[in-house]
Design an enzyme around this catalytic site. Structure first.
Site, PDB file in Angstrom:
ATOM      1  N   HIS A   1      -9.109 -68.342  41.441  1.00  0.00           N
ATOM      2  CA  HIS A   1      -8.613 -67.221  40.639  1.00  0.00           C
ATOM      3  C   HIS A   1      -8.453 -65.977  41.516  1.00  0.00           C
ATOM      4  O   HIS A   1      -9.438 -65.379  41.954  1.00  0.00           O
ATOM      5  CB  HIS A   1      -9.554 -66.907  39.469  1.00  0.00           C
ATOM      6  CG  HIS A   1      -9.049 -65.782  38.613  1.00  0.00           C
ATOM      7  ND1 HIS A   1      -8.176 -65.979  37.558  1.00  0.00           N
ATOM      8  CD2 HIS A   1      -9.253 -64.445  38.685  1.00  0.00           C
ATOM      9  CE1 HIS A   1      -7.876 -64.809  37.016  1.00  0.00           C
ATOM     10  NE2 HIS A   1      -8.525 -63.865  37.675  1.00  0.00           N
TER      11      HIS A   1
ATOM     12  N   HIS B   1       0.646 -66.306  40.927  1.00  0.00           N
ATOM     13  CA  HIS B   1       1.530 -67.468  40.781  1.00  0.00           C
ATOM     14  C   HIS B   1       2.903 -67.128  41.322  1.00  0.00           C
ATOM     15  O   HIS B   1       3.354 -65.989  41.237  1.00  0.00           O
ATOM     16  CB  HIS B   1       1.631 -67.915  39.319  1.00  0.00           C
ATOM     17  CG  HIS B   1       2.021 -66.824  38.378  1.00  0.00           C
ATOM     18  ND1 HIS B   1       1.126 -65.874  37.934  1.00  0.00           N
ATOM     19  CD2 HIS B   1       3.207 -66.518  37.803  1.00  0.00           C
ATOM     20  CE1 HIS B   1       1.742 -65.032  37.120  1.00  0.00           C
ATOM     21  NE2 HIS B   1       3.021 -65.402  37.036  1.00  0.00           N
TER      22      HIS B   1
HETATM   23  P1  5GP Z   1       4.565 -63.606  34.925  1.00  0.00           P
HETATM   24  O1  5GP Z   1       5.280 -62.913  33.803  1.00  0.00           O
HETATM   25  O2  5GP Z   1       3.092 -63.242  34.941  1.00  0.00           O
HETATM   26  O3  5GP Z   1       5.218 -63.474  36.270  1.00  0.00           O
HETATM   27  O4  5GP Z   1       4.670 -65.154  34.621  1.00  0.00           O
HETATM   28  C1  5GP Z   1       3.839 -65.808  33.701  1.00  0.00           C
HETATM   29  C2  5GP Z   1       4.559 -67.051  33.269  1.00  0.00           C
HETATM   30  O5  5GP Z   1       3.625 -67.928  32.700  1.00  0.00           O
HETATM   31  C3  5GP Z   1       5.638 -66.808  32.205  1.00  0.00           C
HETATM   32  O6  5GP Z   1       6.902 -67.241  32.706  1.00  0.00           O
HETATM   33  C4  5GP Z   1       5.161 -67.637  31.013  1.00  0.00           C
HETATM   34  O7  5GP Z   1       6.216 -68.285  30.344  1.00  0.00           O
HETATM   35  C5  5GP Z   1       4.209 -68.625  31.645  1.00  0.00           C
HETATM   36  N1  5GP Z   1       3.120 -69.057  30.773  1.00  0.00           N
HETATM   37  C6  5GP Z   1       2.296 -68.250  30.040  1.00  0.00           C
HETATM   38  N2  5GP Z   1       1.392 -68.991  29.377  1.00  0.00           N
HETATM   39  C7  5GP Z   1       1.625 -70.284  29.724  1.00  0.00           C
HETATM   40  C8  5GP Z   1       1.014 -71.526  29.356  1.00  0.00           C
HETATM   41  O8  5GP Z   1       0.045 -71.590  28.584  1.00  0.00           O
HETATM   42  N3  5GP Z   1       1.534 -72.657  29.902  1.00  0.00           N
HETATM   43  C9  5GP Z   1       2.595 -72.625  30.763  1.00  0.00           C
HETATM   44  N4  5GP Z   1       3.041 -73.810  31.234  1.00  0.00           N
HETATM   45  N5  5GP Z   1       3.203 -71.474  31.124  1.00  0.00           N
HETATM   46  C10 5GP Z   1       2.714 -70.326  30.617  1.00  0.00           C
HETATM   47 ZN    ZN Z   2      -7.369 -67.604  36.630  1.00  0.00          ZN
END
Ligand code: 5GP
Ligand code: ZN
Length: 114
Positions: free
Chosen positions: A46, A100
């Site tokens: 993490h 990520h």
């Molecule tokens: P960020 O907006 O932080 O760059 O990207 C987070 C990503 O995680 C988003 O594109 C969202 O759709 C994805 N995401 C959020 N919760 C989950 C989940 O429970 N499972 C999966 N597979 N993707 C998730």
């Molecule tokens: Zn985490």
């Protein structure tokens, strides 16, 4: 972290569609895809964001990039190309506070921010 959604996916407490995994990194499909192929490359440790990288944990960047190369071959997008995005913090639009990398592929992205 116990309340982190990606830590829960890593521990298997929340299901995900995994496309690649090794000792350091897991890759699974984004639940809300923004492209025909949209996966997330996530270190098993993490780390909150790019800004939380330091001398002790920066080696994970090599693990992530190696996993990107494995993944693009597995998904068959290595030759046509793809886009990699990392959102960092509030202004970067980061919504999940666990580092990520997004890999987007399967289409040509003509809209350019940069
Ligand atoms: P960020 O907006 O932080 O760059 O990207 C987070 C990503 O995680 C988003 O594109 C969202 O759709 C994805 N995401 C959020 N919760 C989950 C989940 O429970 N499972 C999966 N597979 N993707 C998730
Ligand atoms: Zn985490």
């Amino acid at each position: 972290m116990s309340d982190c959604v990606f830590c829960k996916i890593i521990k298997g407490e929340i299901p995900s569609s995994k496309v690649y995994e090794n000792e350091k990194v897991v890759v699974f499909r984004d639940i809300n895809p923004a492209a025909p192929i949209h996966v997330l490359v996530v270190p098993k440790v993490h780390i909150e964001s790019l800004e939380a990288l330091n001398q002790d944990n920066i080696g994970v960047v090599t693990d992530i990039h190696a996993a990107i190369l494995e993944t693009t071959r597995i998904l068959g997008i290595n030759e046509e190309g793809y886009r990699v995005i990392v959102n960092c913090g509030k202004n970067g639009g980061q919504t999940v506070p666990h580092l990520h990398y997004h890999i987007l592929g399967g289409a040509r992205f003509d809209e350019k921010i940069i």
